[in-house]
Design a protein around this motif. Structure first.
Motif, mmCIF file in Angstrom:
data_model
loop_
_atom_site.group_PDB
_atom_site.id
_atom_site.type_symbol
_atom_site.label_atom_id
_atom_site.label_comp_id
_atom_site.label_asym_id
_atom_site.label_seq_id
_atom_site.Cartn_x
_atom_site.Cartn_y
_atom_site.Cartn_z
ATOM 1 N N MET A 25 54.650 13.245 40.559
ATOM 2 C CA MET A 25 56.044 14.176 39.927
ATOM 3 C C MET A 25 57.729 13.026 40.060
ATOM 4 N N GLU A 26 58.655 13.792 39.928
ATOM 5 C CA GLU A 26 59.728 12.541 39.761
ATOM 6 C C GLU A 26 60.570 13.594 40.312
ATOM 7 N N THR A 27 61.696 12.928 41.293
ATOM 8 C CA THR A 27 62.990 14.072 41.548
ATOM 9 C C THR A 27 64.171 13.397 41.277
ATOM 10 N N VAL A 28 64.660 14.136 40.462
ATOM 11 C CA VAL A 28 66.835 14.008 39.621
ATOM 12 C C VAL A 28 67.347 14.837 41.055
ATOM 13 N N GLY A 53 57.858 22.199 32.673
ATOM 14 C CA GLY A 53 57.409 20.818 33.750
ATOM 15 C C GLY A 53 58.019 20.828 35.270
ATOM 16 N N VAL A 54 59.020 21.412 34.802
ATOM 17 C CA VAL A 54 59.971 21.413 36.710
ATOM 18 C C VAL A 54 58.879 22.343 37.246
ATOM 19 N N GLN A 55 58.644 21.748 38.456
ATOM 20 C CA GLN A 55 57.880 21.963 39.858
ATOM 21 C C GLN A 55 58.697 22.710 40.980
ATOM 22 N N SER A 56 60.134 22.305 40.649
ATOM 23 C CA SER A 56 61.397 23.025 41.915
ATOM 24 C C SER A 56 62.293 22.709 41.839
ATOM 25 N N ALA A 57 63.420 22.962 41.752
ATOM 26 C CA ALA A 57 64.821 22.846 41.847
ATOM 27 C C ALA A 57 65.857 23.597 42.739
ATOM 28 N N THR A 58 66.732 22.496 43.428
ATOM 29 C CA THR A 58 67.340 23.720 44.194
ATOM 30 C C THR A 58 69.266 23.087 44.295
ATOM 31 N N VAL A 59 69.858 24.070 43.900
ATOM 32 C CA VAL A 59 70.921 23.833 43.620
ATOM 33 C C VAL A 59 72.177 24.069 44.756
ATOM 34 N N TYR A 60 72.388 23.378 45.167
ATOM 35 C CA TYR A 60 73.233 22.947 45.956
ATOM 36 C C TYR A 60 74.947 23.544 45.899
ATOM 37 N N SER A 65 76.178 19.528 43.610
ATOM 38 C CA SER A 65 74.904 18.924 42.934
ATOM 39 C C SER A 65 73.614 20.239 42.834
ATOM 40 N N ALA A 66 72.277 19.081 42.479
ATOM 41 C CA ALA A 66 70.847 20.354 41.966
ATOM 42 C C ALA A 66 70.039 19.729 42.575
ATOM 43 N N GLU A 67 68.886 19.548 43.147
ATOM 44 C CA GLU A 67 67.995 18.650 43.045
ATOM 45 C C GLU A 67 66.355 18.863 42.446
ATOM 46 N N VAL A 68 66.164 17.556 41.429
ATOM 47 C CA VAL A 68 65.078 18.005 40.912
ATOM 48 C C VAL A 68 63.681 17.648 40.887
ATOM 49 N N GLU A 69 62.506 18.708 41.613
ATOM 50 C CA GLU A 69 61.024 17.836 41.100
ATOM 51 C C GLU A 69 60.733 18.457 39.650
ATOM 52 N N TYR A 70 59.983 17.263 38.648
ATOM 53 C CA TYR A 70 59.997 18.047 37.249
ATOM 54 C C TYR A 70 58.508 16.837 37.121
ATOM 55 N N ASP A 71 57.780 17.263 35.800
ATOM 56 C CA ASP A 71 56.919 16.337 35.333
ATOM 57 C C ASP A 71 57.516 15.611 33.934
#
Length: 94
Positions: A25-28, A53-60, A65-71
């Motif tokens: 997984m990668e994070t963007v 493919g999105v494992q998790s998404a947190t929006v601030y 901003s948002a941090e997304v862990e994805y395949d």
């Protein structure tokens, strides 16, 4: 179970294990403009989490901003920003 497979009662039981290679997984981090309330935040989170493919998404909301862990084999950062833009917000890779 042996009878269902037509195996004699004396046949040895074998356990089969399927090995599944874990995907890396990668994070963007995305910069998102135009969010003003918790409803905006929820809409962006839902759009991101709805992408294959999105494992998790947190929006601030506070820092936009948002941090997304994805395949990366299933979805790309441009597809993630497009999903946010479809909700009416500007998004770029930070």
């Amino acid at each position: 179970m042996r009878g269902a497979r037509n195996l004699p009662p004396s046949a040895p039981m074998t356990t089969f294990t399927t090995l599944v290679r874990e995907r890396e997984m990668e994070t963007v981090r995305l910069t998102i403009e135009g969010m003003t309330c918790s409803h905006c935040q929820a809409a962006v989170e839902t759009a991101l989490r709805g992408q294959a493919g999105v494992q998790s998404a947190t929006v601030y909301l506070q820092d936009g901003s948002a941090e997304v862990e994805y395949d990366p084999a299933s979805v790309s950062p441009p597809q993630l920003t497009a999903a946010v833009e479809e909700e009416g917000y500007a998004a770029t890779v930070a």
